[in-house]
Design an enzyme around this catalytic site. Sequence first.
Site, PDB file in Angstrom:
ATOM      1  N   GLU A  12      -5.408  -0.481  -9.645  1.00 62.75           N
ATOM      2  CA  GLU A  12      -3.688  -1.179  -8.560  1.00 62.75           C
ATOM      3  C   GLU A  12      -4.200  -2.159  -8.217  1.00 62.75           C
ATOM      4  OE1 GLU A  12      -1.799   2.671  -6.803  1.00 62.75           O
ATOM      5  OE2 GLU A  12      -3.566   3.614  -7.503  1.00 62.75           O
ATOM      6  N   GLY A  13      -2.418  -2.838  -7.593  1.00 62.77           N
ATOM      7  CA  GLY A  13      -2.239  -4.000  -7.178  1.00 62.77           C
ATOM      8  C   GLY A  13      -2.891  -5.476  -7.740  1.00 62.77           C
TER       9      GLY A  13
END
Length: 541
Positions: A137-138
């Site tokens: 994620e991110g």
Amino acid sequence: MKKVRIFIMIIATFALTFLHQSTPSHSQNEKFNMSYLFFGSPSTYITQVDKTKGSLDVVSPNYFDITETGDLAITWKLQTSFIDEMHRRGIRVVPFLANHWNKTAGKKALDRRDELAQEIANAVIKYKLDGVNVDIEGVDSSYRSQHTDFIRLLRKYLPADKEVSVAAAANPNGWNTGWHGFYDYYELSKYVDYIMIMAYDESWESPDSPIGPVSSIQFFERSVQYAINRGVPKDKIVAGLPFYGRMWKLDGPTASGKSITGMGLSSTRVEDLVDKFGGKVTLDDVTQSSFATFSIPQGQSYFINTTELTAGNYIIWYDNEPAIKAKLRVPSKYGIKGTGSWALNHETPETWDYYSLWLNSIFFRDVRSNHWAEANIKRISDLGWMTGTGSITFSPGKTLTRAEGAVTIVRALGKENITPKTYQFKDTEGHWAQKQIEIARELGYVTGKSPTTFDPSGPLTREELAKMFQNIFDYTVNLDMTNPFPDVVEEKWSYQPIMALYQQGILEGLPDGTFGPTVTSTRAVMAALMDRMQDDFQLIR
């Protein structure tokens, strides 16, 4: 006007109890369900799974981390004894691979994706795991193709009987940039067993976040629709539910200067806060999500982990039982594979009493598959006109109370959000249906036993049912038509309502030729009647 026929066989329906086993067993026809293990120590993992009462197909513990340099790290939480115990129970263990929102770690891992995929495949085989769930994620959309290729490589190196799945950001708005654009749903679906859509964090921890649901029903459904519209096969779509809420302090920072703007907290903490500070929980009808409000008095405080909540006004948006149940209808509605959740140890204990049942469209344990009113009860429950007597019971043979009758018609007519001008009945003070009863009274649908008493727990009789519907629909009565019922006298208050409902074909007489004005109705009867009168109610909403 549609004619509705209801006979004594319905009136005479008796209570039937048909209980499923408390621990459901999964079959090929049941919806898939998985959850993540992240909180607590490994010594609590088996207990956390025990609480799910056999509801899980897959458990995904935090065994695989990505280091700052993009390498695989096996976490200290991996225990082969846990893996062996899950396998004895028929539960697959598919650890998730996480960069924990470290963008640098995520990018470096994808830069060396071939080596990393081989390392993961070796670890899965070594520890007798059942696959891997990739939860990077991110990372922004510039690494979209590398991410997809990484999943392809995992599928290449892992044995065919091992799972490859991906946790993907919910994307109900179809963003192609940012971290939402990192996930190429369609291309990923070529290599994965399923995509676990993180259909939560509609609001998030930030001053920029709106105060609102973690996952409204609209956000949840549109997240599923996006995957379908992108061409992901429905049997590869898993919708993720949140077992946590988010809290805001509404009147400035705490005494220590900390601003609380969407702070995450376990759903298990909400009830304690509400009880301690005399708060209130409200289900928002539009979003089908709940919020709790409470105020901490001056001089008092409360700790959530290391965060001290000091005097002021607070709101928590979270999913409680009715909100979760609304989401559990979605997999069947769209024909998708099933659900996931973040994360175990944050759900309230009663969640698993109903989770698998509702996920598989078994809303009430005591409504057996061949019950005469099964379809009626399901449709009226879907509409929200009647709810259960418990989280998994409907009590079809239970006598219908006057309160239940009033509430049902108020809901069916879409009047439940009206605020009564007065509260007339003294015997409904503190009753769960007080507001709806007073709404029904003010709108002329029901009357009391006296100006100040309603008898909410009293049984609803056939003549009272006739009067209630006549108050709503005001059917024309042909007074020249012969009265066929010896027990219905013209001088009684219920004469015209009974004749109106009889002439409309809504209520008929009993086999002995009488009408039975004082015969009581059951909850199944009301469900059947409301179902068969759906069109009539919809016309005057």
